[in-house]
Design a protein around this motif. Structure first.
Motif, PDB file in Angstrom:
ATOM      1  N   ALA A 191      24.970   7.858 170.693  1.00  0.00           N
ATOM      2  CA  ALA A 191      24.937   8.334 172.083  1.00  0.00           C
ATOM      3  C   ALA A 191      26.303   8.131 172.734  1.00  0.00           C
ATOM      4  O   ALA A 191      26.781   8.981 173.487  1.00  0.00           O
ATOM      5  N   ARG A 192      26.946   7.025 172.422  1.00  0.00           N
ATOM      6  CA  ARG A 192      28.281   6.770 172.958  1.00  0.00           C
ATOM      7  C   ARG A 192      29.260   7.854 172.489  1.00  0.00           C
ATOM      8  O   ARG A 192      30.073   8.360 173.256  1.00  0.00           O
ATOM      9  N   THR A 193      29.123   8.230 171.211  1.00  0.00           N
ATOM     10  CA  THR A 193      29.983   9.274 170.662  1.00  0.00           C
ATOM     11  C   THR A 193      29.717  10.612 171.352  1.00  0.00           C
ATOM     12  O   THR A 193      30.640  11.372 171.621  1.00  0.00           O
ATOM     13  N   LEU A 194      28.427  10.883 171.650  1.00  0.00           N
ATOM     14  CA  LEU A 194      28.106  12.127 172.346  1.00  0.00           C
ATOM     15  C   LEU A 194      28.722  12.127 173.742  1.00  0.00           C
ATOM     16  O   LEU A 194      29.263  13.132 174.200  1.00  0.00           O
ATOM     17  N   ALA A 195      28.645  10.975 174.413  1.00  0.00           N
ATOM     18  CA  ALA A 195      29.211  10.876 175.761  1.00  0.00           C
ATOM     19  C   ALA A 195      30.726  11.061 175.733  1.00  0.00           C
ATOM     20  O   ALA A 195      31.317  11.584 176.666  1.00  0.00           O
ATOM     21  N   HIS A 196      31.334  10.646 174.651  1.00  0.00           N
ATOM     22  CA  HIS A 196      32.779  10.766 174.469  1.00  0.00           C
ATOM     23  C   HIS A 196      33.192  12.244 174.405  1.00  0.00           C
ATOM     24  O   HIS A 196      34.233  12.634 174.906  1.00  0.00           O
ATOM     25  N   ASP A 197      32.311  13.075 173.800  1.00  0.00           N
ATOM     26  CA  ASP A 197      32.574  14.496 173.676  1.00  0.00           C
ATOM     27  C   ASP A 197      33.864  14.767 172.903  1.00  0.00           C
ATOM     28  O   ASP A 197      34.720  15.548 173.334  1.00  0.00           O
ATOM     29  N   HIS A 226      42.607  11.129 171.105  1.00  0.00           N
ATOM     30  CA  HIS A 226      41.644  11.545 172.107  1.00  0.00           C
ATOM     31  C   HIS A 226      40.553  12.435 171.555  1.00  0.00           C
ATOM     32  O   HIS A 226      39.423  12.434 172.041  1.00  0.00           O
ATOM     33  N   ARG A 227      40.888  13.214 170.531  1.00  0.00           N
ATOM     34  CA  ARG A 227      39.907  14.153 169.984  1.00  0.00           C
ATOM     35  C   ARG A 227      38.993  13.504 168.946  1.00  0.00           C
ATOM     36  O   ARG A 227      38.135  14.164 168.387  1.00  0.00           O
ATOM     37  N   VAL A 228      39.233  12.239 168.655  1.00  0.00           N
ATOM     38  CA  VAL A 228      38.496  11.581 167.579  1.00  0.00           C
ATOM     39  C   VAL A 228      37.591  10.487 168.155  1.00  0.00           C
ATOM     40  O   VAL A 228      38.020   9.705 169.002  1.00  0.00           O
ATOM     41  N   ALA A 229      36.338  10.466 167.694  1.00  0.00           N
ATOM     42  CA  ALA A 229      35.432   9.393 168.093  1.00  0.00           C
ATOM     43  C   ALA A 229      34.885   8.727 166.847  1.00  0.00           C
ATOM     44  O   ALA A 229      34.778   9.365 165.800  1.00  0.00           O
ATOM     45  N   VAL A 230      34.546   7.454 166.970  1.00  0.00           N
ATOM     46  CA  VAL A 230      34.115   6.731 165.782  1.00  0.00           C
ATOM     47  C   VAL A 230      32.795   5.991 166.027  1.00  0.00           C
ATOM     48  O   VAL A 230      32.561   5.463 167.110  1.00  0.00           O
ATOM     49  N   VAL A 231      31.935   6.024 165.018  1.00  0.00           N
ATOM     50  CA  VAL A 231      30.795   5.107 164.972  1.00  0.00           C
ATOM     51  C   VAL A 231      31.156   4.094 163.890  1.00  0.00           C
ATOM     52  O   VAL A 231      31.115   4.397 162.712  1.00  0.00           O
ATOM     53  N   ALA A 239      23.328  11.970 177.007  1.00  0.00           N
ATOM     54  CA  ALA A 239      23.516  11.439 175.648  1.00  0.00           C
ATOM     55  C   ALA A 239      22.360  10.517 175.265  1.00  0.00           C
ATOM     56  O   ALA A 239      21.854  10.565 174.140  1.00  0.00           O
ATOM     57  N   MET A 240      21.912   9.685 176.232  1.00  0.00           N
ATOM     58  CA  MET A 240      20.802   8.764 175.926  1.00  0.00           C
ATOM     59  C   MET A 240      19.507   9.541 175.725  1.00  0.00           C
ATOM     60  O   MET A 240      18.683   9.196 174.876  1.00  0.00           O
ATOM     61  N   GLU A 241      19.345  10.618 176.509  1.00  0.00           N
ATOM     62  CA  GLU A 241      18.165  11.471 176.387  1.00  0.00           C
ATOM     63  C   GLU A 241      18.114  12.081 174.983  1.00  0.00           C
ATOM     64  O   GLU A 241      17.094  12.027 174.300  1.00  0.00           O
ATOM     65  N   ILE A 242      19.250  12.640 174.545  1.00  0.00           N
ATOM     66  CA  ILE A 242      19.307  13.297 173.233  1.00  0.00           C
ATOM     67  C   ILE A 242      18.953  12.303 172.122  1.00  0.00           C
ATOM     68  O   ILE A 242      18.232  12.630 171.189  1.00  0.00           O
ATOM     69  N   MET A 243      19.459  11.080 172.253  1.00  0.00           N
ATOM     70  CA  MET A 243      19.216  10.098 171.200  1.00  0.00           C
ATOM     71  C   MET A 243      17.896   9.352 171.406  1.00  0.00           C
ATOM     72  O   MET A 243      17.593   8.419 170.666  1.00  0.00           O
ATOM     73  N   GLN A 277      25.612   0.357 179.293  1.00  0.00           N
ATOM     74  CA  GLN A 277      27.022  -0.052 179.335  1.00  0.00           C
ATOM     75  C   GLN A 277      27.760   0.386 178.079  1.00  0.00           C
ATOM     76  O   GLN A 277      28.913   0.812 178.144  1.00  0.00           O
ATOM     77  N   VAL A 278      27.084   0.275 176.938  1.00  0.00           N
ATOM     78  CA  VAL A 278      27.736   0.658 175.679  1.00  0.00           C
ATOM     79  C   VAL A 278      27.944   2.173 175.625  1.00  0.00           C
ATOM     80  O   VAL A 278      29.017   2.657 175.252  1.00  0.00           O
ATOM     81  N   VAL A 279      26.907   2.935 176.027  1.00  0.00           N
ATOM     82  CA  VAL A 279      27.043   4.396 175.988  1.00  0.00           C
ATOM     83  C   VAL A 279      28.152   4.837 176.952  1.00  0.00           C
ATOM     84  O   VAL A 279      28.936   5.742 176.651  1.00  0.00           O
TER      85      VAL A 279
END
Lengths: 262, 276
Positions: A165-171, A89-94, A137-141, A110-112
């Motif tokens: 952005a998806r990773t940012l949304a994941h937090d 849960h604490r890990v996100a991947v690009v 997240a989309m704004e930041i990116m 949808q992807v974000v």
């Protein structure tokens, strides 16, 4: 399964490393050679680490092991003081570009939004908090205006912004980026690093595997040279010797060809 | 004018035609909504295999006198398990595993059927018998269609996540294998119901062609799903009319109409591309 939609309720152990690998060995099948031959690596929260090494050095394998995409058979991997498999849960991947189906009939939003699913789980639909996180997240990116665009119609840079952005949304707390700079324009590259710097300043941790050695000294606090095991580890300037560079790019270093080297 | 109305209404003065139409439309919607995912994920061959592999189940159920539906589902599950087993640990590439298993199952079904059933029954299973749909069948088809559409909408986000990026799915604790299994189960369910309308040989047309046609003209999944369901429904209706008035097999005609629609969509897409 265990974590899909359920918050990881294991507390961060005080003083624990963001990622701790000890004596990690891996082979894909019993008959094949080992791709990792005893990796020892500790990454503290807030670090921004570049993972470099030649093709086939096991960079992607190591990231897959952390993510639980490959089963850890030998050694130990800890994420914030817990076995990696318990704390996905604490890990996100690009992921690498090729690992994703860019022809999918999906749009950017949808992807974000997929970054939020970890907080939702089965049958729950995104709520206003999720929508806000995605918008932010989309704004930041810088991809807000592309929200309804099909992902296949984007440039390489825009696609990578979508994934980040998806990773940012994941937090998530630990971010793994596998070759995020391939096919990416300069301004996107800058944006990616700027975002990573901001996140790590807030205590998040980023591990970036890359072939692009030029960016190391500017953007990373630490470089780890991996070739089946950790060969060199330290400030980028110390890790990047002519020998390691030659090795990373897959050719032998011959002193004769470089008469200007001492 | 009256003649036209007469022409339109006449086929449906027969209750078997009405049941056939309702059953056909329900099946069309169930298969077409799955077809968007089948086409996206490249599971056409798997869909075809499952549709054929149900044959021994139907044959055994027919001989033993229990529900053909359950027999078919059992065979589909057995076939999927066998394919998984052979493809396991990369000893065999998946398409080869699918090929070996599905032809084996289909052949077994043919042999069993030839021993126990009349030739016309075999024909119905292979080529469909939309006009033989009973009220009981209709209830079953409606339940299956509802189950498929409900599952697709309830698990929509899991389906798109695992289809787009299996690594991300893994990292959030969602097993791509589980999602794939779910999709296979839905395909098997849809294939079993579609055997009644178009037959085992032509099921693939309902599971692939609507999605493939929609993908020619849209890149949006939601639009694609609606378009596919709409085209499959229209093809079923048109197919039934044509089959009624020309006295041709309904399953084949429905599939031909659907194929025509695909060609039309592909043509439109080609024209749009060149004029841009």
């Amino acid at each position: 399964m265990k974590f899909y939609g359920g918050r990881c309720d294991l507390p961060v152990k005080p003083g624990s490393a963001a990622l701790e690998c000890s004596d990690v060995h891996h082979r894909y099948s019993a008959t094949e050679e080992e791709v990792l031959t005893g990796v020892n690596l500790t990454v503290q929260p807030g670090e921004r680490v570049a993972l470099v090494g030649p093709n086939g050095a096991g960079k992607s394998t190591l990231l897959k092991l952390v993510l639980g995409m490959e089963k850890l058979k030998s050694g130990r991997i800890g994420v914030y003081g817990h076995p990696a498999a318990d704390c996905l849960h604490r890990v996100a991947v690009v992921p690498q570009r090729g690992a994703v189906d860019w022809n999918s009939p999906l749009n950017v939003r949808q992807v974000v939004m997929m970054g939020r699913y970890v907080h939702l789980g089965w049958f729950k639909r995104p709520g206003s908090a999720d929508n806000e996180a995605v918008d932010e997240a989309m704004e930041i990116m810088g991809i807000s205006r592309l929200a309804r665009r099909q992902i296949g119609a984007l440039s390489g840079g825009q696609q990578q912004r979508t994934m980040l952005a998806r990773t940012l949304a994941h937090d998530a707390d630990l971010l793994l980026l596998d070759e995020p700079l391939n096919h990416v324009d300069l301004s996107t590259q800058e944006l990616i690093f700027h975002t990573l710097e901001r996140l790590t300043a807030k205590g998040k941790t980023a591990i970036v595997s890359t072939h692009d050695l030029g960016v190391l000294t500017v953007h990373f606090t630490r470089a780890v040279f991996l070739d089946k095991q950790v060969i060199a580890d330290g400030p980028p300037a110390e890790v990047l010797t002519p020998q390691t560079i030659a090795r990373a790019y897959g050719f032998e270093f011959h002193k004769d060809y470089h008469p200007w080297m001492p | 004018m009256d003649a036209l109305i007469e022409f339109i209404i006449e086929p449906f003065t027969h209750t078997f035609m009405v049941r056939g139409l309702i059953g056909g439309l329900l099946t069309a919607v169930a298969c077409a909504s799955l077809s968007a995912f089948v086409v996206w994920r490249g599971m056409s061959f798997m869909g075809d295999a499952l549709a054929h592999a149900v044959l021994p189940g139907i044959a055994i159920a027919y001989a033993a006198g229990f529900s053909l539906f359950l027999g078919a589902l059992g065979a589909a599950a057995a076939a999927a398990a066998a394919m998984g087993l052979f493809a396991w640990q990369n000893r065999l590439k998946e398409d080869a595993a699918i090929g070996v298993v599905f032809v084996g199952f289909f052949a077994l079904g043919l042999v069993i059927l030839s021993r126990i059933a009349a030739y016309s029954d075999l024909g119905h299973i292979l080529f469909g018998n939309i006009l033989g749909i009973s009220t009981g069948d209709l209830i079953l088809i409606a339940a299956v269609t509802l189950a498929i559409v409900a599952t697709l909408s309830l698990c929509f986000k899991e389906l798109i996540t695992a289809s787009f990026d299996p690594a991300h799915a893994m990292s959030i604790g969602l097993s791509p294998e589980l999602v794939r299994g779910l999709l296979l189960a839905l395909i098997a369910l849809a294939a079993v119901t579609a055997i009644q309308t178009v037959g085992a040989v032509l099921v693939l047309a309902l599971l692939v062609t609507p999605g493939a046609a929609a993908a020619q003209i849209t890149r949006r999944l939601s639009v694609s799903l609606l378009l596919a369901a709409g085209m499959a429904s229209i093809a079923t209706l048109l197919g039934l009319y044509i089959s009624y008035y020309t006295d041709t097999p309904s399953g084949g005609v429905i599939v031909l109409v659907l194929t025509g629609m695909f060609c039309l969509c592909a043509g439109i897409a080609a024209v749009c591309r060149t004029s841009l």
